[in-house]
Design a protein around this motif. Structure first.
Motif, PDB file in Angstrom:
ATOM      1  N   ASP A  58     -65.860   7.657 -21.240  1.00  0.00           N
ATOM      2  CA  ASP A  58     -65.828   7.344 -19.809  1.00  0.00           C
ATOM      3  C   ASP A  58     -64.773   8.194 -19.109  1.00  0.00           C
ATOM      4  O   ASP A  58     -63.870   8.737 -19.742  1.00  0.00           O
ATOM      5  N   ASP A  61     -59.108   6.211 -16.058  1.00  0.00           N
ATOM      6  CA  ASP A  61     -58.427   5.710 -14.867  1.00  0.00           C
ATOM      7  C   ASP A  61     -57.036   6.342 -14.888  1.00  0.00           C
ATOM      8  O   ASP A  61     -56.307   6.201 -15.875  1.00  0.00           O
ATOM      9  N   ALA A  66     -55.566   3.206  -9.499  1.00  0.00           N
ATOM     10  CA  ALA A  66     -56.910   3.270 -10.090  1.00  0.00           C
ATOM     11  C   ALA A  66     -57.067   2.200 -11.168  1.00  0.00           C
ATOM     12  O   ALA A  66     -58.124   1.562 -11.277  1.00  0.00           O
ATOM     13  N   ILE A  67     -56.021   1.987 -11.944  1.00  0.00           N
ATOM     14  CA  ILE A  67     -56.041   0.956 -12.985  1.00  0.00           C
ATOM     15  C   ILE A  67     -56.176  -0.420 -12.341  1.00  0.00           C
ATOM     16  O   ILE A  67     -56.970  -1.252 -12.779  1.00  0.00           O
ATOM     17  N   SER A  70     -59.758  -0.953 -11.085  1.00  0.00           N
ATOM     18  CA  SER A  70     -60.691  -1.120 -12.193  1.00  0.00           C
ATOM     19  C   SER A  70     -60.593  -2.510 -12.810  1.00  0.00           C
ATOM     20  O   SER A  70     -61.605  -3.181 -13.043  1.00  0.00           O
ATOM     21  N   ALA A  73     -61.912  -5.300 -10.495  1.00  0.00           N
ATOM     22  CA  ALA A  73     -63.373  -5.372 -10.533  1.00  0.00           C
ATOM     23  C   ALA A  73     -63.844  -6.087 -11.798  1.00  0.00           C
ATOM     24  O   ALA A  73     -64.772  -6.906 -11.758  1.00  0.00           O
ATOM     25  N   GLY A  74     -63.219  -5.787 -12.924  1.00  0.00           N
ATOM     26  CA  GLY A  74     -63.582  -6.437 -14.181  1.00  0.00           C
ATOM     27  C   GLY A  74     -63.314  -7.932 -14.159  1.00  0.00           C
ATOM     28  O   GLY A  74     -64.152  -8.740 -14.595  1.00  0.00           O
TER      29      GLY A  74
END
Length: 153
Positions: A58, A61, A66-67, A70, A73-74
């Motif tokens: 992938d 991040d 950005a981390i 991400s 969202a998870g």
């Protein structure tokens, strides 16, 4: 042993106090993104500003923001599914470096349990971290995650 790795006691183990400190860091870190009180903001703060998370295959991040996006969202996805989601880390190997950082290698299981349902192991990974001191604690500078069955684990 690479030239930047510190000598360790017999058997190549890190001192017990350092090993316990790193285990406690991981326990606290993962508790921040599990359960009804998941806090992606606080979890992201356990990474350096310029941190990198790589999952084999992938796009990485890069950077705390950005981390943060991400993982938020998870966590939202998990909450929407109605799952209890847990992480288990084991077989932790801790290697102190001359520059004060620590390299770790460990196995991780990601597990989901639907409310009232049976446990489902969602992933099994080999994890490689570089941790750096932040005052009296630790931050992740680089995390590389390799799912079982992929090269590089």
């Amino acid at each position: 042993m690479s030239t930047d790795q510190l000598p360790t006691p017999a058997g190549g183990c890190a001192p017990a106090s350092l090993h316990a400190e790193i285990q406690q860091f991981y326990a606290r870190q993962m508790h921040l993104i599990e359960g009804a009180g998941a806090d992606p903001e606080a979890w992201a703060e356990t990474f350096t500003e310029d941190a990198v998370i790589e999952l084999a295959g992938d796009t990485p991040d890069v950077g705390r923001e950005a981390i943060r996006a991400s993982v938020a969202a998870g966590v939202a996805h998990i909450a929407a599914q109605g799952w209890d989601f847990r992480h288990w880390f084991g077989m932790l190997d801790v290697r102190p470096r001359r520059d004060g950082s620590v390299r770790t290698r460990y196995y991780a299981l990601a597990m989901a349990t639907p409310r009232g349902g049976a446990l489902d192991i969602r992933g099994s990974l080999v994890c490689h971290d570089e941790l750096v001191r932040d005052g009296s604690g630790w931050l992740v500078r680089h995390r590389r995650l390799v799912p079982d069955g992929r090269p590089g684990s």
